[in-house]
Every structure is written in C-alpha cells, then in structure tokens.
Design a protein around this motif. Sequence first.
Motif: not given
Length: 158
Positions: A97, A100-101, A104, A112, A114, A117
């Motif tokens: 994950s 994925e972040r 992106r 975003t 995101d 994090q």
Amino acid sequence: MNKNDLIDDVDDVYALYQEVIIDHSQHPRHCHCMTDASHQADGYNPLCGDNITLYLTVKDNCITDASFQGQGCAISTASASLLTECIIGKTTDEALSLFERFHRVVTDKQQTDDTAQLGKLMILAGVKAYPARVKCATLAWHTLQAALTRATQPATTE
Ligand code: ZN
C-alpha cells in the motif's frame, strides 16, 4: 545564512531534498546481496538503463530485512536505498500500500492526502515534474511489487 532561513524557502527545501538524494545515491543503505532471501526480483528501466535486484526476507508476512544491488542513476539508487529503509519492519500489505501511495504521489498532478503518510519518501516527489525521472524513482518499487507477488518476469517500468 543560517539553516532556518534555508528551510523557509521552498526552493531551498528542494535543495535539501537533493542533498538527501545525493547522500543516498553515494552512500546507499542496505546495498548488498542477500544469499538467504525469501523473495527476490530483478527490475530494469530501459529508458535510463537502471538495473536493480531487490532481496527480501519475509517472515509471517513481515519484511524483516531488505537489500538491493544494482547499477543505475542517482535517483534510482537513492530510491532503492530509501525503499529498503522504509519497508523493513512493515508487513507485506503495508509495503504494497506504501507502493501504491508513493506511485500516486509521483505520478499524479494533484496533491493528495497521501503525502502526509509518506514521510521521507516525499523527498522523491519532486521528480514528478520530470516524467522520465519518475521511472527511475519508481523502479525499486515496481521491483518490490514483483518480489512480493512472486512474478516470474523481471519488473520493468515500461
Ligand atoms: Zn535512472
């Protein structure tokens, strides 16, 4: 000029980011072969000529160790070095994950949620202004995904 003046200036934040990238590319962390890896994959970015082999030790779905070897440009080497630092101690799901972040953030034009994090991975977010360099920055992550999903084909950024 003192350090605080530097940090107040957005352009200089990117200069600091560049210092971290240069540090990781010249002194990559966890850059060695792992003979007892449980997962392993090769990655290749034909656009730039970056090659990496990623090694993982996974126990009970937790990545207990990670290392890499390869030859590539400063961005791909720094990204692989940062990747190994970030994924050790994470579960395989958490690592995927994170991929994925990260993907992106470096490929989307939009900001975003995101970003908060991603921590030090944000250092590499500046590459999104340079599409060719995005592949250098994401190569190690594509290779991670291949290693964790036990793909038989070498990972490629194409
Ligand atoms: Zn490259």
